[in-house]
Write an enzyme that holds these catalytic residues in place. Sequence first.
Site, PDB file in Angstrom:
ATOM      1  N   GLU C  60      -6.768   6.731   0.991  1.00  0.00           N
ATOM      2  CA  GLU C  60      -6.293   5.478   1.592  1.00  0.00           C
ATOM      3  C   GLU C  60      -5.880   5.628   3.040  1.00  0.00           C
ATOM      4  OE1 GLU C  60      -5.616   6.290  -1.550  1.00  0.00           O
ATOM      5  OE2 GLU C  60      -6.238   4.561  -2.735  1.00  0.00           O
ATOM      6  N   HIS C 129       1.548  -0.183 -10.199  1.00  0.00           N
ATOM      7  CA  HIS C 129       0.400  -1.085 -10.025  1.00  0.00           C
ATOM      8  C   HIS C 129       0.805  -2.554 -10.188  1.00  0.00           C
ATOM      9  CE1 HIS C 129      -2.060   2.503 -10.354  1.00  0.00           C
ATOM     10  NE2 HIS C 129      -3.171   1.832 -10.336  1.00  0.00           N
TER      11      HIS C 129
HETATM   12  C1  LIG Z   1      -3.940   6.139  -4.703  1.00  0.00           C
HETATM   13  C2  LIG Z   1      -4.818   5.456  -5.656  1.00  0.00           C
HETATM   14  N1  LIG Z   1      -5.974   4.948  -5.225  1.00  0.00           N
HETATM   15  C3  LIG Z   1      -6.790   4.314  -6.074  1.00  0.00           C
HETATM   16  C4  LIG Z   1      -6.447   4.146  -7.384  1.00  0.00           C
HETATM   17  C5  LIG Z   1      -7.339   3.364  -8.335  1.00  0.00           C
HETATM   18  N2  LIG Z   1      -7.977   4.293  -9.230  1.00  0.00           N
HETATM   19  C6  LIG Z   1      -7.468   4.573 -10.453  1.00  0.00           C
HETATM   20  S1  LIG Z   1      -8.320   5.778 -11.237  1.00  0.00           S
HETATM   21  C7  LIG Z   1      -9.403   5.906  -9.940  1.00  0.00           C
HETATM   22  C8  LIG Z   1     -10.521   6.895 -10.002  1.00  0.00           C
HETATM   23  C9  LIG Z   1      -9.999   8.271 -10.120  1.00  0.00           C
HETATM   24  O1  LIG Z   1     -11.061   9.151 -10.154  1.00  0.00           O
HETATM   25  P1  LIG Z   1     -10.818  10.653 -10.589  1.00  0.00           P
HETATM   26  O2  LIG Z   1      -9.738  11.255  -9.773  1.00  0.00           O
HETATM   27  O3  LIG Z   1     -12.132  11.328 -10.565  1.00  0.00           O
HETATM   28  O4  LIG Z   1     -10.264  10.550 -12.081  1.00  0.00           O
HETATM   29  P2  LIG Z   1     -11.024   9.986 -13.371  1.00  0.00           P
HETATM   30  O5  LIG Z   1     -10.645   8.551 -13.506  1.00  0.00           O
HETATM   31  O6  LIG Z   1     -12.481  10.168 -13.174  1.00  0.00           O
HETATM   32  O7  LIG Z   1     -10.498  10.793 -14.500  1.00  0.00           O
HETATM   33  C10 LIG Z   1      -9.076   5.033  -8.927  1.00  0.00           C
HETATM   34  C11 LIG Z   1      -9.828   4.883  -7.668  1.00  0.00           C
HETATM   35  C12 LIG Z   1      -5.213   4.671  -7.796  1.00  0.00           C
HETATM   36  N3  LIG Z   1      -4.784   4.525  -9.047  1.00  0.00           N
HETATM   37  N4  LIG Z   1      -4.429   5.331  -6.922  1.00  0.00           N
END
Ligand SMILES: Cc1ncc(C[n+]2csc(CCOP(=O)(O)OP(=O)(O)O)c2C)c(N)n1
Lengths: 324, 324, 326, 326
Positions: C60, C129
């Site tokens: 971000e 959230h």
């Molecule tokens: C700081 C932040 N940015 C965006 C999000 C929205 N978000 C939740 S899970 C996710 C994807 C996360 O990907 P990864 O780290 O690969 O974990 P996975 O869900 O694949 O286990 C996003 C973008 C968030 N929760 N926190």
Amino acid sequence: MIEKERLIWIYRVMNEIRYFEEKAYTFFTQNILRGSVHLYTGEEAVAATVISLLRQDDYITSTHRGHGHGIAKSGDLKAAMAELMGKETGFCGGRGGSMHIADLNKGNLGANAIVGGGIPIAVGGGLAAKLLDTDRVSVSFFGDGASNQGTFHESLNLASVWKLPVIFVCENNQFAISVPTWQSTSVKDIAVRAAGYDMPGFTVDGNDVLAINDAMEKALDRARKKEGPSLIECKTYRWKGHWTGDPEVYRTRDDVAAWMEKCPIRRLRAYMLENKTATAAALDKIEAKAKAAVDEAAEFALNSLEPDPKTVMDNVYCVPGKEA
Amino acid sequence: MIEKERLIWIYRVMNEIRYFEEKAYTFFTQNILRGSVHLYTGEEAVAATVISLLRQDDYITSTHRGHGHGIAKSGDLKAAMAELMGKETGFCGGRGGSMHIADLNKGNLGANAIVGGGIPIAVGGGLAAKLLDTDRVSVSFFGDGASNQGTFHESLNLASVWKLPVIFVCENNQFAISVPTWQSTSVKDIAVRAAGYDMPGFTVDGNDVLAINDAMEKALDRARKKEGPSLIECKTYRWKGHWTGDPEVYRTRDDVAAWMEKCPIRRLRAYMLENKTATAAALDKIEAKAKAAVDEAAEFALNSLEPDPKTVMDNVYCVPGKEA
Amino acid sequence: MAIKTYAMAIKDVLAEEMRRDKNVFVMGEDIAEQGGIFGCTRGLLAEFGPERVRNTPISENAFVGTGVGAACAGLRPVVELMYMDFAYLAMDQLLNQAAKIRYMFGGKAKVPLVIRGQQGIGRGNAGQHSQSVESLFMHIPGMKVACPSTPADAAGLLRTAIRDDNPVMFFEHKALYATKGEVPDDTEFMVPFGKANIVKAGTDVTIVCSLLYVNRTMEAVGELESEGISCEVIDPRTLVPLDMDTIVASVKKTGRLVTVHEAHRTMGFGTEIAASVTEQAFSYLDAPPERLGAKMCTLPFNLGLENAVVPQKDEIKAAVKRTLYR
Amino acid sequence: MAIKTYAMAIKDVLAEEMRRDKNVFVMGEDIAEQGGIFGCTRGLLAEFGPERVRNTPISENAFVGTGVGAACAGLRPVVELMYMDFAYLAMDQLLNQAAKIRYMFGGKAKVPLVIRGQQGIGRGNAGQHSQSVESLFMHIPGMKVACPSTPADAAGLLRTAIRDDNPVMFFEHKALYATKGEVPDDTEFMVPFGKANIVKAGTDVTIVCSLLYVNRTMEAVGELESEGISCEVIDPRTLVPLDMDTIVASVKKTGRLVTVHEAHRTMGFGTEIAASVTEQAFSYLDAPPERLGAKMCTLPFNLGLENAVVPQKDEIKAAVKRTLYR
Ligand SMILES: Cc1ncc(C[n+]2csc(CCOP(=O)(O)OP(=O)(O)O)c2C)c(N)n1
Ligand SMILES: Cc1ncc(C[n+]2csc(CCOP(=O)(O)OP(=O)(O)O)c2C)c(N)n1
Ligand SMILES: [Mg+2]
Ligand SMILES: [Mg+2]
């Protein structure tokens, strides 16, 4: 090498997680659960194997996809399911929900709904282990997507210069929501980044309990000996959508089916049978028990009370003599 | 290889920066200047060489130690000195001061008092270059200390996956205020980190114009051809304290003296004489002119007006038809 | 006029502005193929291609900062934050950079940057959230702050934001995306910043509210009116600039003020409005202004608890009645 | 009692608390060999060694987060931010993590974490190094906020902060470090949170101010008193918890309120105080509360401009007189 008892523990916990997630999914579709629910199905080998090597007084931090870590660290299916339902008996009394499973008494410093938010907190666990003069270690679970957050970089660097007993476990399930790893991440193997922090990096098959165990044993040995942190990348795949309402525009059913063929539970079972760690009947029994335990947890959660709205202002602050 | 004209340009600019910083230091000790003033003395080769290869429409972002970058990019010693004095005629009308030299018309997207704060802004310059369909490049200057900020990681990754024409120039002067690089940074050569972003990394002698030029030519070629970003680490040393009031507890006079022996200006001069790029007399004349230009800038700044306090609320927002 | 959802209104303006001005582009997490978690960028990738519709890594601070730099260099980025709670990760680029650059550089830079995203309660997303963070951005000069409560305002304010040469924080509400309303077809339709909307005229009390709490307040107002209490309901629409003139004029008429928002009560934007009204209409006030906002605890996951945190209809009614000494 | 500077008072409490409790440790940029840019940790490295006195890399979000984790795991970290302006880089760990963890985990975690550092004007540090950001932390529940204005309060509040089991943002002021005052020798001397200090009793007007503006206000008050205006000056000392009881009791006596701070006026903490006083002492108010704070522009480098931004003595006097209709 994994001792028999631990292999069986891993097998049981993987099955518990699997059934737990299936139950959670059902409850979600039945509107018994609400909120953001991120299932760990298909990735069970990582949490179960890594945590099988930890002591209760070792620390972990976890993620939005944190049911597996929470269950493996605490072994409390009831508190987990109750938390998903927002019940008073949940890990967090229903205040946290699916994304915030924590159990400080058992070393789970908490799941985190901020991607990358838990990584520095795990470093803090490592620093505490050091300053309290223990040989505890601290494990940070996070995703491939999280490896692009600033906290990843800052935390790995900090843990390295301070030689902290931290193990960074990246669960590379190849997507961050809809974004494939190649689109957001400049390296194919995230463990490559370890070199930028002068620490060992391991890329392993995250559906292979033995491979994870191997890397983890090395990292743990290093951490317990106070030699510093390590980064382990486990390549795996999530079977379900990113969250329970995901339209899954970014992959095909065939993609998923191909990965379901690589089921980590089936693979471990085959290995255990081949190596005569246990008989098929014994393993079936473990599975059945896992399922029963999840059913019991579900029953417990369903029968638990909602928190009393009158308590809504409790525990904003810690007030001496008024502990939860 | 550097063309003669450019070598002479570099030599002139390095001298301008050198005299400028000496004058700024004098003014600070005389209470003519105030604030946080971070001198670039000893590091002149980096700004001058890197910027000698840029066009005016290329972008840079700079740091708290930004006089050198600002002077090399804009060539305006007067606006620089006036800004240090907080005068209306300064680059920023005295609103920014020493740490905020910017010149948007000449591609300087601004110095930054937040360590690491300018790195993503430079990536934005690179993205603009791309989307505006130009072959401009964007250079981010930052220190060794800044390479531990999350923005470093996030920005290098982003620039790499988007193949942006960004050149990340790390000025490794071996300290972040009082903290030696080894104490805060997990790798000896920061350019090693480039591998974590699948981009070329160069570690060069930052007091050697030719070495910097070599790496920069490669990075620039790659960027202009839209092949993606690069990381160049220039090892150098600052002769003065971190800021003008630094007690310098972290090093000895001998340490400084040893590095003064490696003066980048003297070294370039020797090279130019040896290669007959210019005569000693010609170089002396360049030096004298640089000194005179700084004196003139100082005079200009001293004679400039302070901003009118009545204008204090101007330019918080951009109001159509009321441009500065 | 067409009937659109709030989400559709946003998507359409993004598309229209991207058609109009090739310097407008969008970036954010999951906004390309996926079209945004809430669908606000759906279809943009197909029409405008991957150069102008960019999925970002989860970084971000860097992608907001990339927006800042791109804006300084002549583009007009519209950056989506998936949840406005994540603004905390980009606070340096938002408050130390975007908000300050123009002033700090002596007026010689423009930062035409829009940061948009949704916030608030309504989906059981718990503490990290579900926050309402708009009030924080009123304290640091240099940012504008928009908070649309209807599809038309979403469209009109977003167009104004995109064409503004200053950084704008654009707060949507997750529970409003599916709400429907009329939106002018005019691709030049703009709602000016700093002009409050009098949602409903009235004479007994002035109620200022925004985002989800316009609808929620109107529910309470319906019942209050049937009890014979005439309410003037004002939606400021932008918090920076803030249309105090309209609010003060109303209070001078009604003599009473109630502010209602989902943001936490302490230092929520109602606090600024209450204090300013007291300054500007002190002698007109028949009762102390009433402020309603979320209780001072983290937003809890459990629905019953969440409801206990944010203002409920009966609390709004009670606050209005307190100003009337009923 | 000993005469100490504000900086010395802080340093001594850090040392005393580290002696008392081995779980207390300090970390931050340049705090070890250098003893902190402002000298607040000088000598700690020599006494306590490098394990408990840690120079951090320039990674604010991670080292604050490391503090959060260490606090959850049983330590009592005191983290220095070199300038509180850098809190923007750690906002996620501060507001999404430290402030929420206890509540979000159902009360089953403690976060005994102190984040301390200086802020404000006085050294020509310009826009990104001169802000007053304390007010932002009042809006998000879970953090406590302390703002000492004297060496004794610095000592007493810091000790209370370190022994508190909750996260505390501890705001020092760069222009106060060299100021001197008496500090009790007692190594148990604590100033309770949520207890305002009546700096000076008076009867005509209540002035609430903090940090550098206690001294600055007292200069104005000296002149006002010689004009026959009796001022009651209150320093809240902590903004969370905020001692409204003392302030309201004072306003009930004086009928008038002026708030003065260096933080920006809009949504500065004076706004909360003015709104709360209006709620709790409406019928006692003889005049609308006056709020003074920095103008709504970035802090400029030039000294003349900087002075034009923050409240000046004459402005304080004029505001007081306005409440008296003089
Ligand atoms: C700081 C932040 N940015 C965006 C999000 C929205 N978000 C939740 S899970 C996710 C994807 C996360 O990907 P990864 O780290 O690969 O974990 P996975 O869900 O694949 O286990 C996003 C973008 C968030 N929760 N926190
Ligand atoms: C985010 C942030 N943290 C800390 C500081 C204080 N600070 C100013 S310069 C500096 C050291 C920077 O070191 P480096 O990046 O190596 O640059 P150098 O000063 O050596 O040129 C620090 C810590 C700051 N300005 N911004
Ligand atoms: Mg993933
Ligand atoms: Mg350096």
